[in-house]
Design a protein around this motif. Structure first.
Motif, PDB file in Angstrom:
ATOM      1  N   GLY A   1      15.989 -52.788  -5.441  1.00 22.16           N
ATOM      2  CA  GLY A   1      14.852 -52.364  -6.686  1.00 22.16           C
ATOM      3  C   GLY A   1      15.608 -52.259  -7.900  1.00 22.16           C
ATOM      4  N   ILE A   2      16.787 -53.128  -7.583  1.00 23.04           N
ATOM      5  CA  ILE A   2      17.367 -53.018  -9.240  1.00 23.04           C
ATOM      6  C   ILE A   2      17.145 -54.000 -10.372  1.00 23.04           C
ATOM      7  N   SER A   3      17.143 -54.120 -11.214  1.00 25.75           N
ATOM      8  CA  SER A   3      17.765 -55.651 -12.428  1.00 25.75           C
ATOM      9  C   SER A   3      18.430 -55.928 -12.112  1.00 25.75           C
ATOM     10  N   ARG A   4      18.521 -57.357 -12.177  1.00 25.58           N
ATOM     11  CA  ARG A   4      19.995 -58.476 -12.068  1.00 25.58           C
ATOM     12  C   ARG A   4      21.148 -57.546 -12.858  1.00 25.58           C
ATOM     13  N   SER A   5      20.506 -57.512 -14.386  1.00 24.78           N
ATOM     14  CA  SER A   5      22.008 -57.080 -15.335  1.00 24.78           C
ATOM     15  C   SER A   5      22.582 -55.485 -14.544  1.00 24.78           C
ATOM     16  N   THR A   6      21.824 -54.504 -13.944  1.00 23.58           N
ATOM     17  CA  THR A   6      22.004 -53.634 -13.530  1.00 23.58           C
ATOM     18  C   THR A   6      23.170 -53.850 -12.016  1.00 23.58           C
ATOM     19  N   LEU A   7      22.950 -55.012 -11.450  1.00 22.93           N
ATOM     20  CA  LEU A   7      23.401 -55.286 -10.432  1.00 22.93           C
ATOM     21  C   LEU A   7      24.726 -55.481 -10.770  1.00 22.93           C
ATOM     22  N   TRP A   8      24.650 -56.648 -12.335  1.00 27.38           N
ATOM     23  CA  TRP A   8      25.536 -57.058 -12.741  1.00 27.38           C
ATOM     24  C   TRP A   8      27.097 -56.239 -12.863  1.00 27.38           C
ATOM     25  N   ASN A   9      26.564 -55.272 -13.862  1.00 20.92           N
ATOM     26  CA  ASN A   9      26.958 -53.847 -14.252  1.00 20.92           C
ATOM     27  C   ASN A   9      28.204 -53.648 -13.342  1.00 20.92           C
TER      28      ASN A   9
ATOM     29  N   ALA B   1      14.196 -37.639  13.606  1.00 23.59           N
ATOM     30  CA  ALA B   1      13.974 -38.141  11.633  1.00 23.59           C
ATOM     31  C   ALA B   1      12.863 -38.612  11.883  1.00 23.59           C
ATOM     32  N   VAL B   2      12.450 -39.358  12.439  1.00 28.14           N
ATOM     33  CA  VAL B   2      11.250 -40.430  11.888  1.00 28.14           C
ATOM     34  C   VAL B   2      10.070 -39.498  12.102  1.00 28.14           C
ATOM     35  N   ASP B   3      10.472 -38.693  13.479  1.00 30.23           N
ATOM     36  CA  ASP B   3       9.093 -38.179  13.898  1.00 30.23           C
ATOM     37  C   ASP B   3       8.160 -36.900  12.731  1.00 30.23           C
ATOM     38  N   PHE B   4       9.972 -36.454  12.060  1.00 30.53           N
ATOM     39  CA  PHE B   4       9.423 -35.509  11.658  1.00 30.53           C
ATOM     40  C   PHE B   4       8.952 -36.201   9.912  1.00 30.53           C
ATOM     41  N   LEU B   5       9.081 -37.095   9.720  1.00 31.63           N
ATOM     42  CA  LEU B   5       9.066 -37.141   8.107  1.00 31.63           C
ATOM     43  C   LEU B   5       7.665 -37.803   8.359  1.00 31.63           C
ATOM     44  N   LYS B   6       7.352 -38.492   9.719  1.00 32.38           N
ATOM     45  CA  LYS B   6       5.593 -39.186   9.920  1.00 32.38           C
ATOM     46  C   LYS B   6       4.684 -38.073   9.740  1.00 32.38           C
ATOM     47  N   ALA B   7       5.528 -36.825  10.580  1.00 32.18           N
ATOM     48  CA  ALA B   7       4.461 -35.558  10.606  1.00 32.18           C
ATOM     49  C   ALA B   7       4.464 -34.659   9.390  1.00 32.18           C
ATOM     50  N   ASN B   8       5.717 -35.074   8.406  1.00 32.45           N
ATOM     51  CA  ASN B   8       5.308 -34.046   7.256  1.00 32.45           C
ATOM     52  C   ASN B   8       4.934 -34.843   6.265  1.00 32.45           C
ATOM     53  N   ASP B   9       4.812 -36.162   6.527  1.00 32.82           N
ATOM     54  CA  ASP B   9       4.419 -36.609   4.716  1.00 32.82           C
ATOM     55  C   ASP B   9       4.369 -38.223   5.465  1.00 32.82           C
ATOM     56  N   TYR B  10       3.471 -39.175   5.970  1.00 27.26           N
ATOM     57  CA  TYR B  10       3.241 -40.165   6.661  1.00 27.26           C
ATOM     58  C   TYR B  10       3.101 -41.176   5.746  1.00 27.26           C
ATOM     59  N   LYS B  11       2.389 -41.387   4.489  1.00 28.92           N
ATOM     60  CA  LYS B  11       2.746 -42.358   2.987  1.00 28.92           C
ATOM     61  C   LYS B  11       3.695 -42.439   3.267  1.00 28.92           C
ATOM     62  N   ASN B  12       4.472 -41.661   2.188  1.00 28.93           N
ATOM     63  CA  ASN B  12       6.064 -41.338   1.885  1.00 28.93           C
ATOM     64  C   ASN B  12       6.288 -42.281   2.526  1.00 28.93           C
ATOM     65  N   PHE B  13       6.466 -41.976   3.970  1.00 30.78           N
ATOM     66  CA  PHE B  13       7.505 -42.482   4.732  1.00 30.78           C
ATOM     67  C   PHE B  13       7.385 -44.196   5.018  1.00 30.78           C
ATOM     68  N   LYS B  14       5.958 -44.644   5.384  1.00 32.73           N
ATOM     69  CA  LYS B  14       5.222 -45.641   5.060  1.00 32.73           C
ATOM     70  C   LYS B  14       5.686 -46.547   4.115  1.00 32.73           C
ATOM     71  N   SER B  15       5.603 -45.876   3.377  1.00 30.82           N
ATOM     72  CA  SER B  15       5.746 -46.455   2.204  1.00 30.82           C
ATOM     73  C   SER B  15       7.365 -46.923   1.281  1.00 30.82           C
ATOM     74  N   ASN B  16       8.022 -46.280   2.011  1.00 30.18           N
ATOM     75  CA  ASN B  16       9.552 -46.510   1.739  1.00 30.18           C
ATOM     76  C   ASN B  16      10.350 -46.432   3.212  1.00 30.18           C
ATOM     77  N   GLU B  17       9.676 -46.816   3.935  1.00 33.28           N
ATOM     78  CA  GLU B  17      10.117 -47.071   5.091  1.00 33.28           C
ATOM     79  C   GLU B  17      11.551 -47.707   5.279  1.00 33.28           C
ATOM     80  N   ALA B  18      12.179 -48.905   4.544  1.00 29.54           N
ATOM     81  CA  ALA B  18      13.497 -49.138   4.694  1.00 29.54           C
ATOM     82  C   ALA B  18      14.140 -48.215   3.966  1.00 29.54           C
ATOM     83  N   LEU B  19      13.915 -47.326   2.750  1.00 32.37           N
ATOM     84  CA  LEU B  19      14.936 -46.665   2.462  1.00 32.37           C
ATOM     85  C   LEU B  19      15.090 -45.341   3.320  1.00 32.37           C
TER      86      LEU B  19
END
Length: 653
Positions: free
Chosen positions: A636-644, A518-536
């Motif tokens: 990556g959400i607001s505190r009120s959204t988390l509460w709901n 998966a990581v190899d494919f993501l890096k080859a396919n769109d490295y910038k997208n992978f690095k900016s959203n690596e945790a997700l």
């Protein structure tokens, strides 16, 4: 064309006295040119003329000497500036009372004594002084004392010693012009011949280059079997010293058992004969030389058979790569994963690479069967040959034979002009990969078995058998043992294919490889997208491990590509991504840990996306010491959204 203007600088005058040099110089100026003059003697004339010729002088114009002195060799041109009647008229008789006038001439000179007699009113005779010394002495001894001698300057001393009166001849412009014109014509002709010879020499050198440039040996004989031409390659093929020239020798004394003389009497000669020479086996063509309908000899060409076969292989490979793209792109390094089961299969495949035995690859859809086939090809001795992949299930049944074996022009309606090469011919000296072999019709299985066993094919509509050197790698996702039992696959073909067997494990049996793939494919396919959203992405990859990838690596890559496209849409959040995974894939319920069942036990009726969203919220809260603010930031959400969402999923602190 003014020859004198173009060539006068290529003429040197040669004289034996300063008197004659001065005459030529003055007369030349009268005519309108400056003369190049050499003053020398009989002993040095040959040496000096040769030195001047090396510097570019084309013609030497001699004056005042015996014409025999101009015989300097074939490579040096000379002209004798002869005295004429006009020269004697210019010299004049004078006022002296002489009863006779004797004109002294060299060989090749002429004077009209009758005309001079009328002009001078005195008896005029001529004498050739080129005679022998004794004849000359006898002549002068008989001459009367009241005779005037007129002749060249170099005879003056001799005649005066005899007691006679003497007058040196003057040079006329007419005589000089005539001699210069003759010299210029000689230069013109000589230059034409030189240019022609240079052109011929250039052509000859060009022919020699062409004659010797080819890798073919070219040998020619005349009608008597005498060798008349042989290029450099002939000496190599015969292992003969190139300094020991073959021209002039009889062919039987050079090549034992030569068939060249026999070929002279065959219609069309002798084409495509295989012959043994000291160098090795050659392919030879013998063509009669025919001039005006008469056989005048034979020309023969020899080609190294091994080199010819190598060129054929390279030509096939070049054609496949440039025109058809028939080459293997992948190697074992392109097969991603580090699990023990995968490494074991790769090691087995590597051991198969250097064998020519057939390989049968078993594996589910999407496991990478062709990737393994290409890797085996690229790791083996056939890596420089073509790699031709054929999907047996994708070719219509009625076209299989034509695709496999090709056809000749006009063999059936719709056959293209010139015919067509089949895939086995295309794969000559390389590898043919038969994918989905289990879907091949029974009638084609018989023909395939014969090709594998006999290593030869015959095009549709042709009676010519074509040998092919091809390694066969086949692949299937079917259980061929069961297909044999059912009668859908020939048993003899199965055992012929199943010499070397390779089983590719499905992705579910090597889950540890999902991270790497998966990581190899993501890096080859769109490295910038992978690095900016690596945790997700890391969470998504972990999520994917909980689903059944029935399409194996191919399905995994397709899902990752789909999620990459969705992630670029700013309106799609993480919940939507996980929802897409749950919608598209089958969730695994087996082999789940007790902890997993405990976390999601209270939401079993919810969707997969709800389960995972609740799990992510609980995980974020635990990671941040139950701080809702920090957990919301991580998610990556607001505190009120988390509460709901906590209220929605009944998450209590």
């Amino acid at each position: 064309m003014d020859l004198r203007k173009d060539f006068i600088n290529l003429i040197n005058f040669v004289v034996f006295s300063q008197h004659d040099a001065e005459q030529i110089r003055n007369t030349a100026r009268e005519i309108g040119f400056e003369a190049d003059i050499i003053v020398t003697d009989e002993d040095m004339v040959s040496q000096i003329c040769r030195q001047k010729a090396e510097l570019g002088v084309k013609v030497f114009l001699f004056y005042g000497m015996d014409s025999r002195l101009t015989e300097l060799g074939r490579d040096i041109c000379s002209v004798f500036l002869a005295k004429s009647t006009v020269d004697f008229i210019k010299t004049g008789f004078g006022k002296n009372a002489f009863k006779k006038v004797k004109l002294l001439l060299y060989n090749g000179e002429y004077a009209d004594c009758g005309l001079l007699k009328e002009l001078w009113d005195v008896k005029v005779e001529s004498f050739n002084v080129s005679v022998s010394e004794s004849a000359r002495e006898k002549y002068f001894s008989l001459c009367e004392r009241d005779t005037l001698f007129i002749g060249p300057e170099n005879m003056a001393y001799y005649v005066r010693q005899k007691g006679f009166n003497y007058k040196s001849t003057l040079l006329s412009a007419e005589s000089l012009n005539l001699a210069v014109s003759s010299a210029c014509k000689i230069i013109s002709v000589k230059k034409f011949d030189e240019d022609k010879n240079k052109l011929n020499e250039l052509r000859l050198e060009q022919y020699k280059v062409v004659f010797n440039f080819t890798n073919d040996a070219i040998l020619a004989i005349d009608e008597n079997g005498i060798i008349i031409a042989a290029n450099d390659m002939v000496y190599k093929f015969l292992k003969h010293d190139i300094n020991d020239r073959l021209e002039g020798k009889h062919i039987y004394n050079v090549i034992k058992g030569s068939k060249m003389i026999k070929a002279m009497y065959k219609d069309g000669g002798d084409i495509g004969d295989v012959f043994e020479l000291p160098y090795g086996t050659v392919l030879t063509h013998r063509i009669p030389i025919e001039i005006n309908g008469v056989k005048k000899g034979v020309v023969s060409t020899f080609q190294d058979l091994a080199v010819l076969q190598e060129h054929e292989k390279n030509a096939r490979l070049s054609f496949m790569r440039n025109k058809k793209g028939f080459f293997a792109k992948y190697g074992f390094d392109d097969i991603k994963g580090s699990s023990a089961v995968l490494n074991e299969v790769k090691n087995v495949a590597r051991s198969y690479a250097f064998s020519d035995s057939t390989v049968l690859i078993f594996g589910e859809t999407g496991t990478g069967k062709e990737l393994f086939a290409q890797s085996i090809h690229n790791c083996g001795k056939r890596k420089d040959g073509p790699f031709v992949a054929v999907n047996c299930a994708a070719i219509p049944k009625n076209l299989l034979e034509a695709e496999f074996f090709g056809y000749d022009e006009g063999s059936f309606t719709g056959a293209i002009k010139g015919g067509k090469m089949g895939v086995f011919e295309m794969a000559h000296m390389g590898t043919i990969f038969l994918d989905e072999i289990g879907d091949m019709p029974l009638e084609m299985q018989v023909q395939l078995l014969r090709v594998i066993q006999e290593k030869e094919i015959r095009r549709i509509g042709s009676d010519r058998v074509i040998p092919v050197d091809v390694r066969v790698i086949a692949a299937t996702n079917r259980d061929l043992n069961q297909e044999v039992i059912k009668g859908n696959f020939r048993e003899d073909l199965f055992y012929r294919l199943d010499v070397l067997e390779l089983k590719i494990p499905p992705l579910r049996n090597r889950m540890d490889d999902i991270d790497i793939i998966a990581v190899d494919f993501l890096k080859a396919n769109d490295y910038k997208n992978f690095k900016s959203n690596e945790a997700l992405w890391r969470e998504i990859i972990n999520e994917l491990k909980n689903y059944d990838m029935r399409g194996n690596v191919r399905e995994l890559q397709n899902m990752l590509e789909r999620l990459t496209v969705m992630m670029k849409n700013s309106h799609i959040n993480a919940t939507a991504l996980f929802s897409e995974i749950s919608r598209s894939l089958s969730f695994k319920t087996q082999n789940q840990s007790d902890d997993q069942r405990l976390i999601y036990g209270d939401v079993q009726e919810s969707t997969g996306a709800d389960q995972w969203e609740k799990g992510r919220i609980i995980k974020a809260l635990k990671n941040n010491g139950l701080s809702r603010t920090k957990a919301a930031k991580e998610l990556g959400i607001s505190r009120s959204t988390l509460w709901n969402k906590m209220k929605l999923y009944n998450i209590k602190l």
